[in-house]
Design an enzyme around this catalytic site. Structure first.
Site, mmCIF file in Angstrom:
data_model
loop_
_atom_site.group_PDB
_atom_site.id
_atom_site.type_symbol
_atom_site.label_atom_id
_atom_site.label_comp_id
_atom_site.label_asym_id
_atom_site.label_seq_id
_atom_site.Cartn_x
_atom_site.Cartn_y
_atom_site.Cartn_z
ATOM 1 N N HIS A 43 0.919 -1.175 -0.138
ATOM 2 C CA HIS A 43 0.056 0.161 -0.054
ATOM 3 C C HIS A 43 1.156 1.273 0.455
ATOM 4 C CE1 HIS A 43 -3.821 2.287 1.841
ATOM 5 N NE2 HIS A 43 -3.044 3.061 1.015
ATOM 6 N N GLU A 70 -2.792 -1.986 -2.636
ATOM 7 C CA GLU A 70 -4.053 -0.842 -2.629
ATOM 8 C C GLU A 70 -3.614 0.759 -2.908
ATOM 9 O OE1 GLU A 70 -4.690 -3.523 0.873
ATOM 10 O OE2 GLU A 70 -3.573 -1.963 1.573
ATOM 11 N N HIS A 190 -8.378 -5.572 7.373
ATOM 12 C CA HIS A 190 -7.850 -4.331 8.669
ATOM 13 C C HIS A 190 -8.210 -4.792 9.987
ATOM 14 C CE1 HIS A 190 -6.947 -0.228 8.677
ATOM 15 N NE2 HIS A 190 -7.468 -0.816 10.225
#
Length: 237
Positions: A43, A70, A190
Site C-alpha cells: 500500500h 492498494e 484491516h
C-alpha cells in the site's frame, strides 16, 4: 480455502527506519511466498513513508503468486499500477497523511469517479477491488462501479470481537450475502489477526481473500514469520 495475501508495509517501515536495506523487502516477499502465502500486498502512499514506488516496480519480478497494490487512485498511483500491472488493484479512499485506512468508499457519491478509474484498470487486464464498509447501500453502489470485488473494511468487527461481542459480525454477514447475490467477489482486511480470523472466515460466505499486514508481522515477532503464515493458512481452511 480463503486466500491469504500478506501486506509487507511494516517490513518497509522497519527498513526505512535505518535508511539501508535491512530487512530486505524483496527477500521477505520471496520468503512469505515460499512459506505458503497466496499473495503479497503493498500500500504505497504519496509520502512513501513505508512502501516506495520503486518497491512496487522491483516486486513485480519477485511476486509469482498474486500481487495486490492498494491505494488512493490519484494520478501517480494510477500510473504506477498501469506500469506494474499487478494481479489486483484495491482502491482505498485514504486521506493524504493518514496513518492507516479509516473508512470505505462512499460508492454513491464517488460512483462516476470510480467507474472511470475501474474501467481504465480493467482495460489493462487488472482485477479491481474497492474498499467498503459493511453497509448495504455501499455494496449496491459498488456493483454499479463495475468493480470485480469489494474488500470489506473489518476494523469495526475486530474491535467488537476483542470486546467479546461476536454480534459485531452481523453487518458483515449481511454485506457478504448481498455481494454474493450481486456476483461481487469478496475480500476483507484491516485488524484481522490470529485471534479473530477463523471466526470471521467461518461466518462470511464466499470470502475469497484476506489481506493481513500489521497483526501478522507483529505476531511474527514472537512466533516467527514462517510459523505465523502457516497458522493463518490453517485457520483459513
Amino acid at each position: 480455502m480463503t486466500k491469504l495475501s500478506v501486506n509487507i508495509n511494516k517490513i518497509a517501515t522497519l527498513r526505512n527506519a535505518r535508511g539501508g536495506n535491512v530487512p530486505d523487502l524483496l527477500q521477505v516477499a520471496r520468503d512469505i511466498q515460499k512459506f505458503g502465502a497466496h499473495g503479497i500486498t503493498i500500500h504505497p502512499r504519496p509520502d512513501e513513508r513505508h512502501i516506495r514506488y520503486q518497491d512496487a516496480r522491483d516486486l513485480k519480478s519477485v511476486v509469482y503468486t498474486e500481487f495486490n497494490i492498494e491505494g488512493n487512485p490519484q494520478h501517480n498511483f494510477i500510473d504506477l499500477v498501469l506500469e506494474c500491472k499487478p494481479t489486483q488493484v484495491t482502491l482505498v479512499p485514504d486521506a493524504i497523511g493518514a496513518i492507516t485506512s479509516s473508512a470505505g468508499w462512499d460508492t454513491v457519491k464517488f460512483q462516476d469517479y470510480l467507474v472511470e478509474v475501474i474501467a481504465e484498470f480493467k482495460r489493462n487486464g487488472i482485477r479491481t477491488s474497492i474498499f467498503v464498509d459493511p453497509v448495504l447501500e455501499m455494496i449496491e453502489g459498488a456493483k454499479k462501479t463495475g468493480t470485480d470485488r469489494i474488500e470489506l473494511y473489518t476494523e469495526a468487527f475486530a474491535h467488537q470481537y476483542s470486546l467479546g461481542n461476536k454480534a459485531g459480525i452481523e453487518p458483515y454477514v449481511k454485506a457478504a450475502v448481498l455481494a454474493n447475490e450481486l456476483e461481487l467477489g469478496i475480500n476483507a482486511g484491516h485488524d484481522l489477526s490470529l485471534d479473530n480470523i477463523r471466526f470471521f472466515k467461518e461466518n462470511i460466505p464466499g470470502l475469497l481473500e484476506v489481506s493481513i499486514g500489521h497483526a501478522l508481522i507483529s505476531e511474527a515477532l514472537y512466533l516467527g514469520l514462517d510459523n505465523v503464515v502457516n497458522m493463518y493458512l490453517q485457520k483459513l481452511k
